[in-house]
Each structure stands twice: as C-alpha cells, then as structure tokens.
Design an enzyme around this catalytic site. Structure first.
Site, mmCIF file in Angstrom:
data_model
loop_
_atom_site.group_PDB
_atom_site.id
_atom_site.type_symbol
_atom_site.label_atom_id
_atom_site.label_comp_id
_atom_site.label_asym_id
_atom_site.label_seq_id
_atom_site.Cartn_x
_atom_site.Cartn_y
_atom_site.Cartn_z
ATOM 1 N N ARG A 74 0.662 -1.143 0.090
ATOM 2 C CA ARG A 74 0.003 -0.043 -0.169
ATOM 3 C C ARG A 74 0.780 1.488 -0.021
ATOM 4 O O ARG A 74 0.233 2.416 -0.331
ATOM 5 C CB ARG A 74 -0.929 -0.026 1.262
ATOM 6 C CG ARG A 74 -1.973 -1.076 1.450
ATOM 7 C CD ARG A 74 -2.415 -1.047 2.768
ATOM 8 N NE ARG A 74 -3.026 0.129 3.268
ATOM 9 C CZ ARG A 74 -4.471 0.674 3.238
ATOM 10 N NH1 ARG A 74 -5.210 -0.165 2.289
ATOM 11 N NH2 ARG A 74 -4.839 1.788 3.545
ATOM 12 N N ARG A 111 9.515 6.268 -3.131
ATOM 13 C CA ARG A 111 9.737 7.258 -4.202
ATOM 14 C C ARG A 111 11.115 7.725 -4.100
ATOM 15 O O ARG A 111 11.714 8.112 -2.996
ATOM 16 C CB ARG A 111 8.806 8.680 -4.056
ATOM 17 C CG ARG A 111 7.201 8.209 -4.126
ATOM 18 C CD ARG A 111 6.410 9.265 -4.683
ATOM 19 N NE ARG A 111 5.001 8.802 -4.412
ATOM 20 C CZ ARG A 111 4.324 9.227 -3.127
ATOM 21 N NH1 ARG A 111 4.976 10.015 -2.286
ATOM 22 N NH2 ARG A 111 3.062 9.071 -3.319
ATOM 23 N N ARG A 140 -7.798 -7.325 13.503
ATOM 24 C CA ARG A 140 -6.891 -6.456 14.598
ATOM 25 C C ARG A 140 -8.042 -5.317 14.984
ATOM 26 O O ARG A 140 -8.800 -4.680 14.114
ATOM 27 C CB ARG A 140 -5.626 -5.816 14.011
ATOM 28 C CG ARG A 140 -4.605 -6.754 13.926
ATOM 29 C CD ARG A 140 -4.028 -7.407 15.101
ATOM 30 N NE ARG A 140 -3.110 -6.408 15.828
ATOM 31 C CZ ARG A 140 -2.725 -6.523 16.860
ATOM 32 N NH1 ARG A 140 -3.032 -7.613 17.660
ATOM 33 N NH2 ARG A 140 -1.925 -5.632 17.580
ATOM 34 N N ARG A 144 0.723 5.630 16.244
ATOM 35 C CA ARG A 144 0.661 7.027 15.953
ATOM 36 C C ARG A 144 -0.108 7.929 16.756
ATOM 37 O O ARG A 144 -0.985 7.418 17.573
ATOM 38 C CB ARG A 144 0.107 6.985 14.370
ATOM 39 C CG ARG A 144 -1.206 6.172 13.882
ATOM 40 C CD ARG A 144 -1.518 6.105 12.615
ATOM 41 N NE ARG A 144 -2.555 5.152 12.498
ATOM 42 C CZ ARG A 144 -2.862 4.642 11.212
ATOM 43 N NH1 ARG A 144 -2.137 5.322 10.056
ATOM 44 N NH2 ARG A 144 -3.827 3.929 11.079
ATOM 45 N N GLU A 158 -3.177 6.069 19.038
ATOM 46 C CA GLU A 158 -3.623 4.991 18.648
ATOM 47 C C GLU A 158 -2.762 3.666 18.921
ATOM 48 O O GLU A 158 -1.655 3.612 18.545
ATOM 49 C CB GLU A 158 -3.835 5.022 17.102
ATOM 50 C CG GLU A 158 -4.520 4.083 16.224
ATOM 51 C CD GLU A 158 -4.727 4.490 14.750
ATOM 52 O OE1 GLU A 158 -4.814 5.541 14.673
ATOM 53 O OE2 GLU A 158 -4.543 3.513 14.097
ATOM 54 N N TYR A 181 -9.734 -5.460 3.009
ATOM 55 C CA TYR A 181 -8.925 -4.195 3.889
ATOM 56 C C TYR A 181 -9.385 -2.999 2.899
ATOM 57 O O TYR A 181 -8.497 -2.663 1.902
ATOM 58 C CB TYR A 181 -7.270 -4.308 3.750
ATOM 59 C CG TYR A 181 -6.486 -3.509 4.671
ATOM 60 C CD1 TYR A 181 -7.018 -2.378 4.923
ATOM 61 C CD2 TYR A 181 -5.332 -3.748 4.727
ATOM 62 C CE1 TYR A 181 -6.235 -1.175 5.523
ATOM 63 C CE2 TYR A 181 -4.434 -2.868 5.436
ATOM 64 C CZ TYR A 181 -4.798 -1.786 5.882
ATOM 65 O OH TYR A 181 -4.400 -0.950 6.642
ATOM 66 N N ASP A 195 -10.364 0.747 1.313
ATOM 67 C CA ASP A 195 -10.334 2.156 1.738
ATOM 68 C C ASP A 195 -11.851 2.661 1.424
ATOM 69 O O ASP A 195 -12.620 2.093 0.472
ATOM 70 C CB ASP A 195 -9.363 2.747 0.953
ATOM 71 C CG ASP A 195 -8.002 2.358 1.312
ATOM 72 O OD1 ASP A 195 -7.894 2.180 2.614
ATOM 73 O OD2 ASP A 195 -7.088 2.375 0.355
HETATM 74 N N1 UDP Z 1 3.643 0.447 7.952
HETATM 75 C C1 UDP Z 1 4.821 0.762 8.715
HETATM 76 N N2 UDP Z 1 5.310 1.782 9.019
HETATM 77 C C2 UDP Z 1 4.585 2.988 9.149
HETATM 78 C C3 UDP Z 1 3.481 2.895 8.442
HETATM 79 C C4 UDP Z 1 2.973 1.651 7.849
HETATM 80 O O1 UDP Z 1 5.379 -0.510 8.609
HETATM 81 O O2 UDP Z 1 5.296 3.979 9.306
HETATM 82 C C5 UDP Z 1 3.311 -0.702 7.530
HETATM 83 C C6 UDP Z 1 2.214 -1.523 8.295
HETATM 84 O O3 UDP Z 1 2.353 -2.601 8.249
HETATM 85 C C7 UDP Z 1 1.004 -0.976 8.053
HETATM 86 C C8 UDP Z 1 1.148 -1.112 6.447
HETATM 87 O O4 UDP Z 1 2.174 -0.554 6.135
HETATM 88 O O5 UDP Z 1 0.019 -2.083 8.322
HETATM 89 C C9 UDP Z 1 0.037 -0.042 5.665
HETATM 90 O O6 UDP Z 1 -0.008 1.036 6.384
HETATM 91 P P1 UDP Z 1 -1.343 2.168 6.301
HETATM 92 O O7 UDP Z 1 -0.671 3.511 6.735
HETATM 93 O O8 UDP Z 1 -1.700 2.111 4.820
HETATM 94 O O9 UDP Z 1 -2.374 1.524 7.155
HETATM 95 P P2 UDP Z 1 -3.692 2.247 7.792
HETATM 96 O O10 UDP Z 1 -3.591 3.724 7.493
HETATM 97 O O11 UDP Z 1 -4.512 1.573 6.751
HETATM 98 O O12 UDP Z 1 -3.820 1.876 8.966
#
Ligand code: UDP
Length: 365
Positions: free
Chosen positions: A169, A173, A246, A277, A298, A347, A349
């Site tokens: 996901r 870059r 989860r 986060r 969170e 999963y 969006d």
């Molecule tokens: N992820 C990570 N570090 C980060 C952010 C995301 O390793 O700082 C990984 C983690 O496994 C996560 C996945 O990338 O489940 C997808 O992140 P995303 O931010 O898309 O998840 P969401 O916002 O849906 O919780």
C-alpha cells in the site's frame, strides 16, 4: 422492493441512498447509537475541529466517477496526507522518499538514491514474507527504522510471519514527493464525514441501537432483500470458526496548546513506544485557530468477539475460512447481500467501499 440494510456505515449508506433514489423503500438498522460506522466524526468545539473518532480517514481516489460522486454530499478541503515518522527522537519524512533517503544516507539526487538502495537491498526473486520483501526493496537499515517495529505493533506479529501485500500500500519514491497516496484526488470533507452519511441517509428510515443478529428472523420478515454489512462470520454464528481482526484502542487528550505536533499524523515506529501513531485532528480540517488541540494516541490491540473490528487479518488460514463463509453467503444471494469491510472481509479504503456499493446497486436496479 423493500430493502433492509444492516449497518449505517459508508457501504450501507451509499446503498440506502442509491436504492431510495431508484424508487425502493429502504430501512437501515445500526448497532451503535450513531450512524457512520468507523468514519464517524464529531465536532469538538474546544479544538474547533472534527474528531475522527475511530481513527484517521483521509479520502483519496483516482476515479473521477467516485470523486464526483462523494462531492455531491460534501465539499472537500485540500488536505494532503504527509505523514512524519518519529523514531528514537528523530523525525523523518515518510513514506520513504528522496528526503528520507537524504536524512538517512545523505544522498541528494534520484540517481544517488537509486544506487544507494541497490547497495542496501538484499536481492530476493521470491520473497516469502513481508520481511524478505522489505529487505529486497529497501534493505535492513530502512526496514528496521520504518517497518519492523511499527508492523509488529500494528499486526501483533513479526513481519516474518506476515504476507508482503499490506506493505505494498505504501509508495517508495526517489523524488521529494512525500504525499502518502498516489491517487489523483484527495481531501477531507468540510464539516466532517458524519454529515456525508446524514446526507446519504436523508429520506431513509434509520434506527440506531439495534442488534440485528439477536433478532434477525423477526427483523428480516417483511423485506424482499437484506444488505448486510456486519461481520460475515457473525451472520453465520461463527459456525466454521472466527475470522481474525486487529482492533484499536484510542486515547484522546485535549491539550491546552494551539499546535501539538505540527502535523495531522505522526507515526511512532519503534517497538518500545506502545502506540503506533498520534493524530492531531485540527490539522485534518486545516484550521489552527483554536487555543486548544485534540490529539489521539492509537494503540493496536488483539481483537476478540464483541470488540470493534478494524483490520481483517488476511493470511492464508483466514482467507480459507472466509471462502467457506463466502460459499454459504452465495447460497443466500436472492435474499441477502454481504458487503463492506466486514461483510467481504476486505481491507477496503473508502473509495473502494463506494465503488463496491455502487456496483451492487447498479446490479439491483
Ligand atoms: N507501515 C509501517 N510503518 C509505517 C506505516 C505503515 O511499517 O510507518 C506498514 C504497516 O505494516 C501497515 C502497512 O504499512 O499495516 C499499511 O500502512 P497504512 O498506513 O496504509 O495503514 P492504515 O492507515 O490503513 O492503518
């Protein structure tokens, strides 16, 4: 048709709107005492912003059709998700981009960055799990800082025990572009997500605080069709076993400062910090006027029956279990449709939810 819609989240609300517009009579039942599912927001006067009560929701899509659709129900601001990572008291640009690589390796150009990544990564033609995949694309140093600890907290499992797909996901870059998403359109609805749901449900009868599964026979009678957006395994009384999710726990705090962290989302990637986060909600609304600010820490948690489902854990055993439920669901297709994150165990969006709900309605209409 008389249609019963179970769940007043985004999927159920789009269905209610489309089918009502199409001349059908819809009734929506919602277990919680409010509509909106996990995109529910509420206005917090002290911080003059909308709180994303069940976690951050940033609308993004590359589909002009979906973008035009959702903007019929709200105006969107120009928020762009630019996440920062905090790791051992340093702040990094994220998702990994040229500025991140400059911060870590000192490289200054895309060419230098490419060469450095090539030197860092551990080639692997067939990575068997998320760790092997990450090592093959970004190498150990970036993997340890950005992925390993965060992922272990998020999923309750080491990346060695997870499939690689979830991490795909995230963009990687070699430019200074630090937009979290690659999509063409992005923003946060002015006035919050709940207002969108209320507009979608305008003209539809909605009852909150109703546990559909507890009295489903009685509730289903009198309807030609049911659109069920709850958990698919719960609908079948978990007869083949429980699908894994989860869950999340949120700790909210109103802080008496104008700006707590200077950004909407800061990820804490080390394993020793228990939250993944911190959200600072006023940044989603692009409004820093209020003297106080609302933040949310969170914490990912193990899910058990009765908890709110957030993320489906799509590993092979859960996929196999889902397929068994799906076969049962397909037998009911004249009577019951299963949709949404929980009904399809996906999963998803928000833009994908809208797309899926619109296709179902098109089929039904
Ligand atoms: N992820 C990570 N570090 C980060 C952010 C995301 O390793 O700082 C990984 C983690 O496994 C996560 C996945 O990338 O489940 C997808 O992140 P995303 O931010 O898309 O998840 P969401 O916002 O849906 O919780």
């Amino acid at each position: 048709m008389r249609v019963l819609i179970v769940g007043a989240g985004l999927y159920g609300s789009v269905c209610a709107h489309e089918l009502t517009q199409g001349g059908h009579t819809c009734k929506v039942l919602e277990k919680r005492n409010h509509v909106g599912g996990n995109i529910f927001t509420r206005y917090v006067a002290e911080a003059d912003c909308h709180e994303h009560v069940y976690g951050a929701h940033i609308f993004h899509t590359s589909s002009e059709r979906i973008w035009n659709y959702i903007r019929r129900f709200a105006q969107f601001n120009h928020y762009v998700n630019r996440v920062k990572v905090s790791h051992q008291d340093r702040i990094y640009s994220f998702p990994i981009n040229l500025f991140t690589l400059y911060q870590i390796f000192g490289v200054r150009t895309p060419e230098e960055a490419r060469a450095r990544l090539l030197a860092e990564c551990v080639p692997n033609a067939a990575p068997a799990n998320m760790e092997e995949y990450c090592l093959s694309v970004i190498g150990p140093r970036l993997y340890r800082i950005f992925i390993e600890g965060y992922t272990e907290k998020q999923w309750g499992r080491h990346p060695r025990e997870l499939p690689a797909d979830v991490i795909k996901r995230l963009p990687l870059r070699l430019t200074f572009d630090d937009n979290y998403f690659n999509d063409r359109y992005q923003g946060i609805p002015i006035g919050g997500y709940t207002a969108i749901i209320e507009r979608l449900l305008d003209g539809t009868s909605v009852e909150t605080g109703i546990d559909f599964l507890a009295e489903r026979e009685a509730l289903m009678s009198g309807y030609d069709l049911v659109i069920y957006t709850g958990a698919i395994d719960a609908f079948f009384d978990y007869r083949f076993g429980v699908l894994e999710y989860r869950s999340l726990r949120f700790e909210r705090e109103l802080v008496p400062v104008r700006d707590f962290q200077g950004n909407a989302v800061v990820n804490y990637t080390e394993a020793t910090v228990p939250w993944t986060r911190i959200l600072e909600h006023k940044h989603f609304d692009l409004s820093l006027k209020a003297e106080s600010t609302l933040i949310t820490r969170e914490y990912p948690t193990a899910w058990k029956k009765g908890d709110i489902e957030y993320y489906p854990v799509r590993n092979p055993p859960n996929e196999a279990l889902y397929r068994r439920y799906r076969e049962e669901a397909d037998k009911l297709t004249d009577r019951v449709h299963f949709g949404g994150r929980l009904g399809e165990y996906q999963y998803y969006d928000m833009h994908q939810i809208i797309g899926a709900a619109l296709s179902l309605c098109k089929k039904l209409l």
